[in-house]
Design an enzyme around this catalytic site. Structure first.
Site, PDB file in Angstrom:
ATOM      1  CE  LYS A 168      21.575  55.804  -7.679  1.00 59.05           C
ATOM      2  NZ  LYS A 168      22.552  55.710  -6.560  1.00 59.05           N
ATOM      3  CG  ASN A 169      20.319  52.168  -5.552  1.00 55.47           C
ATOM      4  OD1 ASN A 169      21.080  53.120  -5.689  1.00 55.47           O
ATOM      5  ND2 ASN A 169      19.124  52.295  -5.004  1.00 55.47           N
ATOM      6  NE  ARG A 206      24.678  60.820  -6.659  1.00 54.02           N
ATOM      7  CZ  ARG A 206      24.130  60.460  -5.496  1.00 54.02           C
ATOM      8  NH1 ARG A 206      23.369  61.292  -4.826  1.00 54.02           N
ATOM      9  NH2 ARG A 206      24.340  59.242  -5.027  1.00 54.02           N
ATOM     10  CB  CYS A 210      24.435  61.364   3.580  1.00 53.54           C
ATOM     11  SG  CYS A 210      23.129  61.030   2.380  1.00 53.54           S
ATOM     12  CG  ASP A 269      15.959  55.292  -2.821  1.00 52.46           C
ATOM     13  OD1 ASP A 269      16.174  56.071  -1.873  1.00 52.46           O
ATOM     14  OD2 ASP A 269      16.831  54.558  -3.308  1.00 52.46           O
ATOM     15  NE  ARG A 280      22.784  57.576   3.054  1.00 54.63           N
ATOM     16  CZ  ARG A 280      22.649  57.436   1.733  1.00 54.63           C
ATOM     17  NH1 ARG A 280      22.016  56.389   1.247  1.00 54.63           N
ATOM     18  NH2 ARG A 280      23.135  58.322   0.899  1.00 54.63           N
TER      19      ARG A 280
END
Length: 429
Positions: A22-23, A402, A120, A310, A125
């Protein structure tokens, strides 16, 4: 809203294919703005985040087509013409990474108006580093009523960009803008994550001249235009690590395929230290646990190649039933222990002080209703639910959607008792 229900106690045995990252995928999609020729991305995950960015790109003039090709799931992006340089708040707020369309729009069209992404839940961030990089490349930046107005009517110019702190997003953004700048750009104190190497490979396939990604110094020689290309998205190391932790948590034997275990060496070493078995294969790895209780292990998050932030929530879930006390230090994001109170609802013994959590392993977790607070926290609750006695119900799983593709299907194929409970509707992020 949908929920996920997990009945604990089932061991996991089988194979799980790892999806595209995803990233990486969302930054590669933004690269389509840099050329008027088609960019074909293969090994593409189908996620809420990629759908959100696809919607934004379509508004900017990109034709986005999803299909199943000979190389699996693919997305074709064709920005023959940029029809709008305006990215509104109602789209950008849904996914923070969509702010990275700013650089490519300015690089190709000379101007853009993009909403600031907003707050966030896992930390501030700020985008200051992104804007500083664009200003170094010659863009004029104005902030007004929550929007960034960026202009470079005569094009961007190569420059030295020195980041005061490591930022993955800002490094990627600088790369996306500098490839069309006139002259040579050097990014110092660049992030070293594998997704940056993936972005470099895609940009170079499009005709860019980028070298050094994966190190702290990236050098970019600007070119006049980019062409179309075909590029395979790198496997998702966070998804791979998540399922590795799930297998160690539940016990059994799980083979992870279409994966690169070298990208999560730090995690795999910690799993072995805790008592799980790890075997590398040609296309991934096998995680085993024979049912013996794991041992407590300390971790500290750090930029790549350190322990990924993560994967911190998932590892905390693993430690809730380990023998002894583990210390988990979070050094990347503030407020990233919000999953701890939810794990405690399942019976976990956790205390948090500043950037450190102490987890004292318990014999048994108990199923309960819990709530996801962010993407990675949501899957940590699923992992805990795999061993909790009775049923665990996780709400607000739009966070999970997501970043995890077909999670119930992948875990269910290995014997997990997990199901989705459909709700009346999904909220926007």
């Amino acid at each position: 809203m949908d929920r996920i229900a997990i009945t604990g106690g089932a061991r996991l045995n089988g194979s799980i294919p790892v999806s595209g990252a995803k990233n990486s995928a969302i930054k590669l999609m933004a690269a389509s703005l840099l050329t008027d020729e088609p960019l074909r991305l293969t090994n593409m995950p189908r996620l809420a985040d990629t759908r959100f960015l696809g919607k934004l790109l379509s508004r900017l003039g990109v034709e986005v087509t999803e299909s199943d090709g000979p190389d699996g799931q693919q997305t074709l992006l064709h920005a023959a013409e940029i029809t709008s340089g305006f990215a509104p708040y109602d789209l950008v707020r849904q996914m923070r990474a969509s702010f990275n369309v700013l650089g490519p729009l300015v690089a190709r069209s000379g101007q853009a108006k993009v909403s600031l992404p907003g707050g966030c839940t896992i930390g501030a961030r700020p985008v200051d580093l992104h804007l500083q990089a664009l200003e170094a490349l010659g863009a004029k930046i104005d902030l007004h009523e929550g929007y960034v107005y960026a202009q470079a009517p005569r094009g961007l110019k190569g420059a030295e960009i020195v980041f005061p702190m490591v930022s993955v997003g800002a490094t990627e953004h600088a790369m996306l803008a500098a490839v069309l700048a006139d002259g040579v750009s050097v990014i110092q104190n660049a992030a070293c994550e594998p997704e940056l190497v993936d972005l470099q490979e895609c940009l170079n396939a499009m005709g860019a001249k980028v070298e050094g990604a994966g190190t702290s110094t990236i050098t970019i020689t600007g070119v006049a235009r980019l062409n179309g290309a075909t590029h395979a998205v790198i496997p998702d190391r966070i998804e791979m690590g998540t399922y590795a932790v799930a297998a160690a948590m539940a016990g059994g034997e799980v083979r992870l395929t279409n994966a690169r275990p070298g990208l999560i060496d730090n995690l795999l070493l910690k799993l072995e230290e805790a008592g799980a078995g790890v075997e590398h294969t040609n296309d991934g790895c096998i995680i085993r646990r024979n049912g013996a209780r794991l041992n407590a292990v300390d971790i500290e998050t750090a930029p790549f190649p350190g322990f990924a932030t993560d994967l911190q929530a998932q590892f905390m879930a693993l430690m809730t039933t380990a023998n002894g006390e583990s210390r988990i230090r979070e050094t990347i994001f503030e407020n990233r222990f919000m999953h701890a109170p939810e794990l405690m609802r399942l019976g976990a013994d956790i205390s948090v002080s500043g950037g450190e959590a102490r987890v004292r392993g318990v014999e048994q977790l108990e199923g309960a209703e819990v709530m996801a607070t962010d993407l990675r926290a949501s899957v940590s609750l699923v992992i805990a639910g795999l061993v909790a006695r009775g049923e665990t119900t996780v709400s607000r799983i739009y966070h999970l959607d997501r970043g995890f593709e077909r999670l119930e299907e992948k875990l269910g194929a290995c014997g997990a008792q997990v199901r989705r409970i459909k709700g009346d509707g999904e909220p926007e992020l």
